[in-house]
Write a protein that holds these residues in place. Structure first.
Motif, PDB file in Angstrom:
ATOM      1  N   ALA A 190       0.859  -1.185   0.000  1.00 11.23           N
ATOM      2  CA  ALA A 190       0.000   0.000   0.000  1.00 11.23           C
ATOM      3  C   ALA A 190       0.894   1.234   0.000  1.00 11.23           C
ATOM      4  O   ALA A 190       1.996   1.210   0.568  1.00 11.23           O
ATOM      5  CB  ALA A 190      -0.897   0.012   1.229  1.00 11.23           C
ATOM      6  N   PRO A 191       0.449   2.322  -0.625  1.00 11.30           N
ATOM      7  CA  PRO A 191       1.204   3.581  -0.504  1.00 11.30           C
ATOM      8  C   PRO A 191       1.279   4.004   0.959  1.00 11.30           C
ATOM      9  O   PRO A 191       0.310   3.851   1.700  1.00 11.30           O
ATOM     10  CB  PRO A 191       0.391   4.566  -1.341  1.00 11.30           C
ATOM     11  N   GLN A 223       6.475  -3.730 -10.021  1.00 11.73           N
ATOM     12  CA  GLN A 223       5.128  -3.180 -10.193  1.00 11.73           C
ATOM     13  C   GLN A 223       4.861  -1.977  -9.289  1.00 11.73           C
ATOM     14  O   GLN A 223       3.899  -1.250  -9.484  1.00 11.73           O
ATOM     15  CB  GLN A 223       4.079  -4.255  -9.918  1.00 11.73           C
ATOM     16  N   LEU A 224       5.734  -1.759  -8.291  1.00 11.72           N
ATOM     17  CA  LEU A 224       5.538  -0.638  -7.384  1.00 11.72           C
ATOM     18  C   LEU A 224       6.062   0.655  -7.997  1.00 11.72           C
ATOM     19  O   LEU A 224       7.175   0.685  -8.538  1.00 11.72           O
ATOM     20  CB  LEU A 224       6.249  -0.883  -6.045  1.00 11.72           C
ATOM     21  N   PRO A 225       5.304   1.745  -7.922  1.00 12.56           N
ATOM     22  CA  PRO A 225       5.782   3.033  -8.435  1.00 12.56           C
ATOM     23  C   PRO A 225       6.826   3.636  -7.492  1.00 12.56           C
ATOM     24  O   PRO A 225       7.003   3.185  -6.359  1.00 12.56           O
ATOM     25  CB  PRO A 225       4.510   3.885  -8.471  1.00 12.56           C
ATOM     26  N   ALA A 226       7.498   4.669  -7.976  1.00 13.23           N
ATOM     27  CA  ALA A 226       8.475   5.357  -7.130  1.00 13.23           C
ATOM     28  C   ALA A 226       7.763   5.984  -5.935  1.00 13.23           C
ATOM     29  O   ALA A 226       6.634   6.464  -6.037  1.00 13.23           O
ATOM     30  CB  ALA A 226       9.209   6.422  -7.939  1.00 13.23           C
ATOM     31  N   VAL A 228       7.422   5.994  -1.272  1.00 11.51           N
ATOM     32  CA  VAL A 228       7.496   5.210  -0.044  1.00 11.51           C
ATOM     33  C   VAL A 228       6.230   4.370   0.099  1.00 11.51           C
ATOM     34  O   VAL A 228       5.115   4.873  -0.105  1.00 11.51           O
ATOM     35  CB  VAL A 228       7.671   6.127   1.191  1.00 11.51           C
ATOM     36  N   HIS A 229       6.416   3.096   0.436  1.00 12.45           N
ATOM     37  CA  HIS A 229       5.285   2.171   0.507  1.00 12.45           C
ATOM     38  C   HIS A 229       5.339   1.327   1.778  1.00 12.45           C
ATOM     39  O   HIS A 229       6.401   1.156   2.379  1.00 12.45           O
ATOM     40  CB  HIS A 229       5.285   1.240  -0.710  1.00 12.45           C
ATOM     41  N   CYS A 230       4.187   0.801   2.144  1.00 10.27           N
ATOM     42  CA  CYS A 230       4.095  -0.211   3.189  1.00 10.27           C
ATOM     43  C   CYS A 230       4.029  -1.566   2.497  1.00 10.27           C
ATOM     44  O   CYS A 230       3.327  -1.721   1.489  1.00 10.27           O
ATOM     45  CB  CYS A 230       2.843  -0.028   4.036  1.00 10.27           C
ATOM     46  N   LEU A 231       4.756  -2.530   3.030  1.00 13.96           N
ATOM     47  CA  LEU A 231       4.724  -3.880   2.465  1.00 13.96           C
ATOM     48  C   LEU A 231       4.569  -4.872   3.604  1.00 13.96           C
ATOM     49  O   LEU A 231       5.250  -4.774   4.622  1.00 13.96           O
ATOM     50  CB  LEU A 231       5.991  -4.169   1.667  1.00 13.96           C
ATOM     51  N   LEU A 246       5.350 -10.024   8.680  1.00 14.12           N
ATOM     52  CA  LEU A 246       6.451  -9.061   8.695  1.00 14.12           C
ATOM     53  C   LEU A 246       5.961  -7.810   7.994  1.00 14.12           C
ATOM     54  O   LEU A 246       5.506  -7.872   6.840  1.00 14.12           O
ATOM     55  CB  LEU A 246       7.673  -9.629   7.969  1.00 14.12           C
ATOM     56  N   LYS A 247       6.031  -6.676   8.682  1.00 16.79           N
ATOM     57  CA  LYS A 247       5.602  -5.406   8.112  1.00 16.79           C
ATOM     58  C   LYS A 247       6.814  -4.514   7.892  1.00 16.79           C
ATOM     59  O   LYS A 247       7.623  -4.317   8.803  1.00 16.79           O
ATOM     60  CB  LYS A 247       4.593  -4.723   9.034  1.00 16.79           C
ATOM     61  N   LEU A 248       6.926  -3.999   6.672  1.00 15.12           N
ATOM     62  CA  LEU A 248       8.072  -3.179   6.297  1.00 15.12           C
ATOM     63  C   LEU A 248       7.612  -1.859   5.705  1.00 15.12           C
ATOM     64  O   LEU A 248       6.508  -1.751   5.145  1.00 15.12           O
ATOM     65  CB  LEU A 248       8.936  -3.900   5.254  1.00 15.12           C
ATOM     66  N   ARG A 249       8.474  -0.877   5.818  1.00 16.73           N
ATOM     67  CA  ARG A 249       8.287   0.404   5.137  1.00 16.73           C
ATOM     68  C   ARG A 249       9.492   0.558   4.214  1.00 16.73           C
ATOM     69  O   ARG A 249      10.641   0.456   4.662  1.00 16.73           O
ATOM     70  CB  ARG A 249       8.228   1.555   6.153  1.00 16.73           C
ATOM     71  N   LEU A 250       9.247   0.734   2.930  1.00 17.60           N
ATOM     72  CA  LEU A 250      10.353   0.777   1.992  1.00 17.60           C
ATOM     73  C   LEU A 250      10.138   1.841   0.928  1.00 17.60           C
ATOM     74  O   LEU A 250       9.026   2.303   0.708  1.00 17.60           O
ATOM     75  CB  LEU A 250      10.574  -0.597   1.338  1.00 17.60           C
ATOM     76  N   GLU A 251      11.217   2.222   0.307  1.00 22.04           N
ATOM     77  CA  GLU A 251      11.192   3.289  -0.701  1.00 22.04           C
ATOM     78  C   GLU A 251      11.680   2.753  -2.040  1.00 22.04           C
ATOM     79  O   GLU A 251      12.715   2.095  -2.112  1.00 22.04           O
ATOM     80  CB  GLU A 251      12.065   4.464  -0.261  1.00 22.04           C
TER      81      GLU A 251
END
Length: 255
Positions: A190-191, A223-226, A228-231, A246-251
């Motif tokens: 998710a964004p 498939q993810l746009p540029a 910051v997203h939650c994964l 496992l919850k991550l925040r990534l760019e």
């Protein structure tokens, strides 16, 4: 002063600033409190501008962990002369870099600080060669922010030669591991927003068949746009009705 002299002085000042900045980061770098492998030249310790080596670890319970987040898959020969270049394209602030061993019961780590726009040189001969950790046996990722609430950023790892140094960044790959045999592994994204995450999309399969404990599970994130997203990832072991998450925040950097 001539224009040529002014240009020379300008680039000399930029070079001095870059060298001083890297030297300051190397001096400020503090190795993590990891018990090094005793009586071994490959034990975890400070090695110039990075901390790297093997250490002693306690075995944990069932869990999921991020092992690597890179632009393209890591490829290099395990030879004494090989030197790797580590960079974080698109980052405008310093980041932390960490490398870990993928095989189970192999406790290796490399920690370093990487200034914005800089490239770190990572010699293979110091530890990776001694520990037989080739390109399929290590993971590497970067992050910014505090370690307890970090945002992962992908790093680019290439060998130090003209051909790979000019290669274009590839799609970001996230590699995770489960400490248990997994029947199913799924992920969704998710964004991100300042106070959390927007609505998640549908779950997607990360594996097509069951995997054994510590098997590296690669998730291609093209498939993810540029931005910051939650994964979120979730894995289920055989015969269990519960899911480890496992919850991550990534760019994802701009192309």
């Amino acid at each position: 002063m001539s224009r040529r002299s002014a240009v020379i002085l300008f680039f000399a000042a930029v070079l001095c600033f870059t060298v001083d900045r890297r030297a300051a980061l190397a001096q400020d770098l503090k190795c993590k409190d990891l018990p090094p492998l005793k009586d071994s030249p490959s034990g975890y310790q400070k090695r110039g501008d990075r901390c790297e080596g093997l250490y002693v670890a306690n075995v944990g319970a069932h869990s999921l962990a991020a092992m690597s987040f890179s632009l393209g898959k890591i490829r290099f020969e395990l030879e004494p002369s090989v030197r790797l270049q580590v960079s974080a394209p698109g980052q405008t602030q310093p980041i932390n870099v960490r490398a870990v061993a993928i095989p189970p019961k192999t406790y290796y780590r490399m920690d370093a600080a990487l200034p914005a726009g800089a490239t770190m040189v990572w010699p293979v001969r110091d530890v990776l060669l001694r520990a037989s950790l080739g390109d399929t046996r290590i993971g590497i990722f970067g992050w910014k922010g505090p370690e307890t609430a970090k945002t992962l950023v992908p790093v680019r790892v290439v060998t130090q030669d003209a051909k790979s140094a000019t290669a274009k960044p590839a799609a970001p790959f996230l590699t995770i591991e489960a400490t248990f045999d997994a029947q199913q592994v799924k992920w969704r994204w998710a964004p991100a927003r300042a106070d959390g995450c927007q609505a998640f999309g549908p779950w997607q399969n990360a594996i097509q068949h069951p995997v054994t404990a510590s098997w590296p599970i690669a998730i291609k994130l093209d498939q993810l746009p540029a931005g910051v997203h939650c994964l979120e990832t979730a894995a289920q072991s055989g015969g269990s009705t519960t899911w480890e998450t496992l919850k991550l925040r990534l760019e994802i950097p701009a192309s």
